[in-house]
Design an enzyme around this catalytic site. Structure first.
Site, PDB file in Angstrom:
ATOM      1  N   ASP A  59       5.071   2.639   0.557  1.00  0.00           N
ATOM      2  CA  ASP A  59       5.483   2.747   1.965  1.00  0.00           C
ATOM      3  C   ASP A  59       4.928   1.620   2.831  1.00  0.00           C
ATOM      4  O   ASP A  59       5.214   1.555   4.025  1.00  0.00           O
ATOM      5  CB  ASP A  59       5.113   4.128   2.545  1.00  0.00           C
ATOM      6  CG  ASP A  59       3.637   4.468   2.429  1.00  0.00           C
ATOM      7  OD1 ASP A  59       2.981   3.995   1.480  1.00  0.00           O
ATOM      8  OD2 ASP A  59       3.131   5.220   3.288  1.00  0.00           O
ATOM      9  N   HIS A  60       4.156   0.710   2.216  1.00  0.00           N
ATOM     10  CA  HIS A  60       3.634  -0.451   2.941  1.00  0.00           C
ATOM     11  C   HIS A  60       4.107  -1.762   2.311  1.00  0.00           C
ATOM     12  O   HIS A  60       3.801  -2.834   2.807  1.00  0.00           O
ATOM     13  CB  HIS A  60       2.099  -0.431   2.955  1.00  0.00           C
ATOM     14  CG  HIS A  60       1.546   0.794   3.604  1.00  0.00           C
ATOM     15  ND1 HIS A  60       0.948   0.779   4.845  1.00  0.00           N
ATOM     16  CD2 HIS A  60       1.552   2.096   3.200  1.00  0.00           C
ATOM     17  CE1 HIS A  60       0.585   2.017   5.178  1.00  0.00           C
ATOM     18  NE2 HIS A  60       0.940   2.829   4.194  1.00  0.00           N
ATOM     19  N   HIS A 117      -9.364   4.592   0.910  1.00  0.00           N
ATOM     20  CA  HIS A 117      -8.088   5.212   0.557  1.00  0.00           C
ATOM     21  C   HIS A 117      -8.105   5.487  -0.945  1.00  0.00           C
ATOM     22  O   HIS A 117      -9.159   5.460  -1.557  1.00  0.00           O
ATOM     23  CB  HIS A 117      -6.970   4.248   0.997  1.00  0.00           C
ATOM     24  CG  HIS A 117      -5.601   4.829   1.009  1.00  0.00           C
ATOM     25  ND1 HIS A 117      -5.321   6.106   1.426  1.00  0.00           N
ATOM     26  CD2 HIS A 117      -4.391   4.279   0.667  1.00  0.00           C
ATOM     27  CE1 HIS A 117      -4.006   6.317   1.339  1.00  0.00           C
ATOM     28  NE2 HIS A 117      -3.431   5.235   0.873  1.00  0.00           N
ATOM     29  N   HIS A 140       1.716   6.479  11.144  1.00  0.00           N
ATOM     30  CA  HIS A 140       1.724   6.890   9.738  1.00  0.00           C
ATOM     31  C   HIS A 140       1.830   8.415   9.618  1.00  0.00           C
ATOM     32  O   HIS A 140       1.110   9.063   8.873  1.00  0.00           O
ATOM     33  CB  HIS A 140       0.462   6.365   9.028  1.00  0.00           C
ATOM     34  CG  HIS A 140       0.578   6.356   7.519  1.00  0.00           C
ATOM     35  ND1 HIS A 140       0.117   7.390   6.742  1.00  0.00           N
ATOM     36  CD2 HIS A 140       1.114   5.461   6.671  1.00  0.00           C
ATOM     37  CE1 HIS A 140       0.348   7.107   5.469  1.00  0.00           C
ATOM     38  NE2 HIS A 140       0.959   5.944   5.395  1.00  0.00           N
ATOM     39  N   ASP A 194      -3.963   2.589   5.328  1.00  0.00           N
ATOM     40  CA  ASP A 194      -4.229   4.020   5.264  1.00  0.00           C
ATOM     41  C   ASP A 194      -5.724   4.224   4.977  1.00  0.00           C
ATOM     42  O   ASP A 194      -6.302   3.466   4.200  1.00  0.00           O
ATOM     43  CB  ASP A 194      -3.427   4.647   4.128  1.00  0.00           C
ATOM     44  CG  ASP A 194      -1.915   4.556   4.337  1.00  0.00           C
ATOM     45  OD1 ASP A 194      -1.468   4.088   5.389  1.00  0.00           O
ATOM     46  OD2 ASP A 194      -1.179   4.927   3.408  1.00  0.00           O
ATOM     47  N   HIS A 224       0.609   0.677  -1.806  1.00  0.00           N
ATOM     48  CA  HIS A 224       1.466   1.865  -1.883  1.00  0.00           C
ATOM     49  C   HIS A 224       2.851   1.472  -1.355  1.00  0.00           C
ATOM     50  O   HIS A 224       2.970   0.648  -0.440  1.00  0.00           O
ATOM     51  CB  HIS A 224       0.869   3.014  -1.056  1.00  0.00           C
ATOM     52  CG  HIS A 224      -0.191   3.776  -1.801  1.00  0.00           C
ATOM     53  ND1 HIS A 224      -1.227   4.432  -1.175  1.00  0.00           N
ATOM     54  CD2 HIS A 224      -0.365   3.977  -3.136  1.00  0.00           C
ATOM     55  CE1 HIS A 224      -1.996   5.018  -2.095  1.00  0.00           C
ATOM     56  NE2 HIS A 224      -1.506   4.743  -3.282  1.00  0.00           N
ATOM     57  N   HIS A 262      -2.339  -2.556   1.655  1.00  0.00           N
ATOM     58  CA  HIS A 262      -2.477  -2.072   0.279  1.00  0.00           C
ATOM     59  C   HIS A 262      -1.089  -1.957  -0.342  1.00  0.00           C
ATOM     60  O   HIS A 262      -0.091  -2.223   0.323  1.00  0.00           O
ATOM     61  CB  HIS A 262      -3.243  -0.753   0.231  1.00  0.00           C
ATOM     62  CG  HIS A 262      -2.549   0.427   0.865  1.00  0.00           C
ATOM     63  ND1 HIS A 262      -2.135   0.431   2.182  1.00  0.00           N
ATOM     64  CD2 HIS A 262      -2.212   1.652   0.361  1.00  0.00           C
ATOM     65  CE1 HIS A 262      -1.581   1.610   2.460  1.00  0.00           C
ATOM     66  NE2 HIS A 262      -1.607   2.356   1.377  1.00  0.00           N
TER      67      HIS A 262
HETATM   68 ZN   LIG Z   1       0.957   4.904   3.566  1.00  0.00          ZN
HETATM   69 ZN   LIG Z   2      -1.413   4.521   1.059  1.00  0.00          ZN
END
Ligand SMILES: [Zn+2]
Ligand SMILES: [Zn+2]
Length: 306
Positions: free
Chosen positions: A68-69, A144, A272, A214, A66, A64
């Site tokens: 942090d990915h 998510h 995570h 996530d 976000h 996805h």
């Molecule tokens: Zn994340």
């Molecule tokens: Zn996320």
């Protein structure tokens, strides 16, 4: 099944790099081929630190968008101009992938010297999204805050090994052995029909890796995820913060362990982790109460899946 099927953790923290843990990224190795899962900020630093040859990465799978990915991706792609990449690179992600990269490349005036193949997947239906001679990759919907997909990586049967005594018994030639190992039936010069089953050892079983991050706890995994060799499941929080976890579209260690038990995974890896936790031992302890064979995702560690 390949000889090597292992997973290297490049990042295990959620939200932002902290406690020496980078954001989510993983390298799946199938013999000499590498596949990347997610590309959080700091991924390039980890590739260098753990001596991973980025030119061997064949495809990147994004769960996805976000940050942090995702936020390591443009830098990772443009770095290839300094590594002489010529091979095409496949990138899979939900809708928005093309807009995101095309915008970054346009404002940065980027021209690549290799073919970038961007595939926007249907994230909310499970299906086969990638296949090569080594493995099949299926996506499946996670739960998510934005469209998010999990992945199932399944190795393919490779050439079988010949049973040595059969070479003399049937008087097999070099070419006939090659054909039998590849699955063909042959007729020898003496007129004997020999099948792969007659002359080769049985195939090694398939091996499956499931990535789920996530996500909140999901009610149903696809059938293909059941009995997997390894499940990576996010555990952003410990069990006492269950309400917060659900509100934010995340899971606890207990949720992850319950999922592993449900799908009869052989092993569970938790990752995570929220930045609020420095010591990760309580994650392991909580998970083991439900699912004994649990390990933690630790940056730089490599785990054999087969
Ligand atoms: Zn994340
Ligand atoms: Zn996320």
């Amino acid at each position: 099944m390949p000889n090597v099927f292992d997973l290297t953790i490049l990042g295990s923290n959620s939200s932002y790099p902290f406690h020496g843990r980078m954001c989510t990224s993983q390298i799946l190795r199938v013999d000499q081929n590498l596949y990347m899962i997610d590309c959080g900020e700091g991924t390039q630093i980890q590739l260098s630190k753990f001596s991973i040859q980025r030119n061997k990465i064949k495809a990147i799978f994004l769960s996805h968008f976000h940050g942090d990915h995702l936020y390591g991706l443009p830098g990772m792609i443009t770095s290839y101009m300094h590594f002489g990449r010529k091979e095409p690179l496949h990138i899979f992600g939900p809708v928005g992938l093309k807009k995101y990269l095309e915008t970054v490349f346009e404002v940065s005036n980027v021209y690549l010297q290799f073919e970038l193949i961007l595939i926007e997947t249907v994230w909310d239906v499970s299906g086969l999204i990638f296949e090569d001679q080594h493995l099949q990759v299926f996506n499946f919907p996670l739960d998510h805050r934005i469209p998010t997909q999990g992945f199932i990586f399944k190795t393919k049967e490779t050439n079988r090994n010949i049973i040595p005594e059969k070479i003399q018994e049937f008087g097999l030639t070099h070419q006939e052995i090659k054909e039998l190992k590849a699955g063909s039936t042959i007729v020898t010069s003496n007129g004997i029909t020999v099948t792969t089953e007659n002359a080769c050892f049985p195939p090694k079983p398939d091996c499956t890796y499931v990535f789920a991050s996530d996500t909140k706890p999901i009610s149903k995994f696809p059938e293909l995820a059941y009995d997997c060799n390894l499940l990576y499941h996010e555990a952003t929080y410990l069990a006492d913060l269950e309400t917060l976890a659900i509100e934010r579209g995340h899971s606890t260690s207990t949720h992850a362990a319950t999922a592993a038990k449900e799908i009869r995974a052989k092993k569970l890896m938790l990752g995570h982790f929220s930045s609020r936790y420095d010591n990760l031992n309580p994650f392991l302890a909580e998970s083991k109460l439900v699912f004994e064979n649990t390990i933690l995702a630790i940056d730089g560690e490599t785990h054999a899946i087969n």
